[in-house]
Scaffold this motif. Structure first.
Motif, mmCIF file in Angstrom:
data_model
loop_
_atom_site.group_PDB
_atom_site.id
_atom_site.type_symbol
_atom_site.label_atom_id
_atom_site.label_comp_id
_atom_site.label_asym_id
_atom_site.label_seq_id
_atom_site.Cartn_x
_atom_site.Cartn_y
_atom_site.Cartn_z
ATOM 1 N N GLY A 50 47.982 95.074 64.639
ATOM 2 C CA GLY A 50 48.321 93.661 64.744
ATOM 3 C C GLY A 50 48.275 92.848 63.471
ATOM 4 N N TYR A 51 47.934 93.450 62.344
ATOM 5 C CA TYR A 51 47.950 92.720 61.081
ATOM 6 C C TYR A 51 49.322 92.886 60.458
ATOM 7 C CZ TYR A 51 42.900 92.068 61.315
ATOM 8 O OH TYR A 51 41.632 91.699 61.697
ATOM 9 N N ARG A 52 50.119 91.821 60.527
ATOM 10 C CA ARG A 52 51.493 91.872 60.033
ATOM 11 C C ARG A 52 51.734 90.753 59.033
ATOM 12 N NH1 ARG A 52 52.983 91.962 66.000
ATOM 13 N NH2 ARG A 52 52.424 94.065 66.578
ATOM 14 N N PRO A 53 52.530 91.022 58.001
ATOM 15 C CA PRO A 53 53.162 92.306 57.691
ATOM 16 C C PRO A 53 52.126 93.310 57.200
ATOM 17 C CG PRO A 53 53.740 90.684 56.019
ATOM 18 C CD PRO A 53 52.941 89.962 57.062
ATOM 19 N N GLY A 54 52.314 94.542 57.604
ATOM 20 C CA GLY A 54 51.332 95.582 57.352
ATOM 21 C C GLY A 54 51.070 95.855 55.889
ATOM 22 N N ALA A 84 34.582 87.831 49.431
ATOM 23 C CA ALA A 84 35.830 88.570 49.625
ATOM 24 C C ALA A 84 35.588 89.835 50.431
ATOM 25 C CB ALA A 84 36.457 88.909 48.268
ATOM 26 N N ALA A 85 34.548 90.567 50.070
ATOM 27 C CA ALA A 85 34.227 91.796 50.797
ATOM 28 C C ALA A 85 33.849 91.488 52.245
ATOM 29 C CB ALA A 85 33.093 92.531 50.091
ATOM 30 N N ALA A 86 33.079 90.437 52.458
ATOM 31 C CA ALA A 86 32.684 90.057 53.815
ATOM 32 C C ALA A 86 33.899 89.678 54.655
ATOM 33 C CB ALA A 86 31.686 88.904 53.769
ATOM 34 N N GLY A 87 34.851 88.978 54.058
ATOM 35 C CA GLY A 87 36.068 88.620 54.790
ATOM 36 C C GLY A 87 36.852 89.846 55.222
ATOM 37 N N ALA A 88 36.991 90.811 54.320
ATOM 38 C CA ALA A 88 37.695 92.054 54.664
ATOM 39 C C ALA A 88 36.980 92.778 55.792
ATOM 40 C CB ALA A 88 37.810 92.955 53.439
ATOM 41 N N MET A 89 35.656 92.790 55.753
ATOM 42 C CA MET A 89 34.894 93.468 56.802
ATOM 43 C C MET A 89 34.955 92.708 58.120
ATOM 44 S SD MET A 89 33.924 96.329 55.604
ATOM 45 C CE MET A 89 35.545 96.268 54.863
ATOM 46 N N GLY A 90 35.109 91.387 58.053
ATOM 47 C CA GLY A 90 35.317 90.613 59.278
ATOM 48 C C GLY A 90 36.618 91.016 59.964
ATOM 49 N N GLY A 91 37.672 91.205 59.156
ATOM 50 C CA GLY A 91 38.944 91.664 59.707
ATOM 51 C C GLY A 91 38.839 93.057 60.290
ATOM 52 N N ALA A 92 38.091 93.939 59.631
ATOM 53 C CA ALA A 92 37.895 95.300 60.138
ATOM 54 C C ALA A 92 37.073 95.286 61.426
ATOM 55 C CB ALA A 92 37.211 96.162 59.078
ATOM 56 N N THR A 156 39.492 84.024 57.023
ATOM 57 C CA THR A 156 39.298 85.153 57.942
ATOM 58 C C THR A 156 39.537 84.718 59.382
ATOM 59 O OG1 THR A 156 37.726 86.166 56.411
ATOM 60 C CG2 THR A 156 37.675 86.940 58.689
ATOM 61 N N ALA A 157 39.050 83.539 59.749
ATOM 62 C CA ALA A 157 39.264 83.043 61.110
ATOM 63 C C ALA A 157 40.754 82.868 61.407
ATOM 64 C CB ALA A 157 38.521 81.723 61.317
ATOM 65 N N VAL A 158 41.506 82.361 60.453
ATOM 66 C CA VAL A 158 42.953 82.180 60.648
ATOM 67 C C VAL A 158 43.650 83.534 60.772
ATOM 68 C CG1 VAL A 158 45.085 81.385 59.532
ATOM 69 C CG2 VAL A 158 43.072 79.903 59.575
ATOM 70 N N VAL A 159 43.319 84.458 59.878
ATOM 71 C CA VAL A 159 43.974 85.778 59.887
ATOM 72 C C VAL A 159 43.660 86.531 61.179
ATOM 73 C CG1 VAL A 159 44.009 88.046 58.758
ATOM 74 C CG2 VAL A 159 44.154 85.969 57.383
ATOM 75 N N VAL A 160 42.388 86.586 61.550
ATOM 76 C CA VAL A 160 41.994 87.301 62.763
ATOM 77 C C VAL A 160 42.531 86.580 64.002
ATOM 78 C CG1 VAL A 160 40.021 88.031 64.180
ATOM 79 C CG2 VAL A 160 40.005 88.421 61.710
ATOM 80 N N GLY A 161 42.478 85.256 64.001
ATOM 81 C CA GLY A 161 43.020 84.498 65.128
ATOM 82 C C GLY A 161 44.511 84.718 65.311
ATOM 83 N N THR A 162 45.265 84.733 64.222
ATOM 84 C CA THR A 162 46.703 85.003 64.286
ATOM 85 C C THR A 162 46.953 86.404 64.813
ATOM 86 O OG1 THR A 162 47.116 83.486 62.455
ATOM 87 C CG2 THR A 162 48.825 85.126 62.912
ATOM 88 N N ARG A 163 46.179 87.376 64.336
ATOM 89 C CA ARG A 163 46.304 88.754 64.827
ATOM 90 C C ARG A 163 46.042 88.807 66.326
ATOM 91 N NH1 ARG A 163 42.243 92.291 66.487
ATOM 92 N NH2 ARG A 163 42.987 94.423 66.561
ATOM 93 N N ASN A 164 44.981 88.167 66.784
ATOM 94 C CA ASN A 164 44.640 88.207 68.203
ATOM 95 C C ASN A 164 45.722 87.558 69.061
ATOM 96 O OD1 ASN A 164 42.305 89.544 67.532
ATOM 97 N ND2 ASN A 164 40.995 87.744 67.700
ATOM 98 N N ARG A 168 47.965 89.481 71.961
ATOM 99 C CA ARG A 168 48.102 88.982 73.336
ATOM 100 C C ARG A 168 49.568 88.792 73.695
ATOM 101 N NH1 ARG A 168 43.387 86.202 71.866
ATOM 102 N NH2 ARG A 168 44.531 84.335 71.257
ATOM 103 N N LYS A 169 50.357 88.246 72.769
ATOM 104 C CA LYS A 169 51.785 88.052 73.002
ATOM 105 C C LYS A 169 52.487 89.400 73.193
ATOM 106 C CE LYS A 169 55.909 86.133 70.842
ATOM 107 N NZ LYS A 169 56.458 85.539 69.627
ATOM 108 N N ASP A 170 52.157 90.383 72.349
ATOM 109 C CA ASP A 170 52.752 91.718 72.473
ATOM 110 C C ASP A 170 52.390 92.359 73.810
ATOM 111 O OD1 ASP A 170 53.771 91.352 69.919
ATOM 112 O OD2 ASP A 170 52.403 92.792 68.957
ATOM 113 N N GLU A 171 51.135 92.164 74.226
ATOM 114 C CA GLU A 171 50.688 92.728 75.502
ATOM 115 C C GLU A 171 51.435 92.094 76.670
ATOM 116 O OE1 GLU A 171 46.611 92.564 78.015
ATOM 117 O OE2 GLU A 171 46.418 93.351 75.969
ATOM 118 N N ARG A 172 51.614 90.772 76.638
ATOM 119 C CA ARG A 172 52.368 90.098 77.706
ATOM 120 C C ARG A 172 53.815 90.579 77.735
ATOM 121 N NH1 ARG A 172 49.365 85.587 75.870
ATOM 122 N NH2 ARG A 172 51.154 84.838 74.684
#
Length: 188
Positions: A50-54, A84-92, A156-164, A168-172
């Motif tokens: 779900g992280y696009r563009p990949g 920076a490292a913490a943000g990447a790990m939040g996404g992971a 990180t909140a914006v990136v992860v929120g957009t991914r989520n 959900r849209k893809d699942e629907r």
């Protein structure tokens, strides 16, 4: 060895371990080193979760891990590096969270541990055995810690929120396609 010296040695060891692991994972993403898949393979994986563009997501994660990890290991620009490292790990961690906590089940344990260690280093500082100390803490000021952590948390909140939202849209859409493909029941 005084207590202050022990603290500096402890911070050095924590920085080397955390930074080294992060930098190696970033090198896997960016260059395919250490058995990694490079930008192309990592980009395909990023798309699949779900992280696009990949490719862009793979580059950002790789730079945050490799750059942040290298800087943490060196003890340079510690607030920005740890953030920076913490943000990447939040996404992971967001990718692994549905699998629970433990890493052996595919959970977020490993990403959370690295992210919290990086955050702890950003907050505690690098200690005297660091480039930040040698350079007079020019890029390691107290005011930089909340600024770096706050900015990273917001991004990180914006990136992860957009991914989520995208997932959900893809699942629907997938559910709608499955529903449309079903045969009508007799009598309908």
């Amino acid at each position: 060895m005084t207590c202050y010296d022990r603290r500096d040695l402890g911070l050095l060891l924590l920085r080397l371990a955390t930074g080294g692991v992060l930098a190696a994972h970033g090198a896997q993403k960016l260059f395919g080193w250490f058995g990694g898949h490079g930008i192309e393979g990592t980009g395909q994986f990023m798309e699949s979760v779900g992280y696009r563009p990949g490719r862009t997501s793979a580059t950002a994660a790789g730079l945050a891990e490799m750059g942040g990890g290298t800087l943490l290991a060196l003890g340079l620009a510690t607030p920005a590096a740890g953030s920076a490292a913490a943000g990447a790990m939040g996404g992971a961690a967001a990718v692994h969270a549905p699998n629970g906590f433990f890493n052996q089940e595919g959970g977020y344990e490993y990403a959370a541990t690295l992210g919290l260690a990086a955050t702890g280093l950003a907050v505690a500082g690098p200690g005297r055995l660091s480039l930040d100390h040698a350079l007079g803490h020019a890029v390691d000021r107290g005011w930089m810690v909340p600024l770096a952590l706050g900015a990273t948390a917001a991004v990180t909140a914006v990136v992860v929120g957009t991914r989520n939202q995208r997932l959900r849209k893809d699942e629907r859409a997938e559910q709608a396609t499955l529903f449309d493909d079903q045969e009508p029941l007799l009598g309908e």
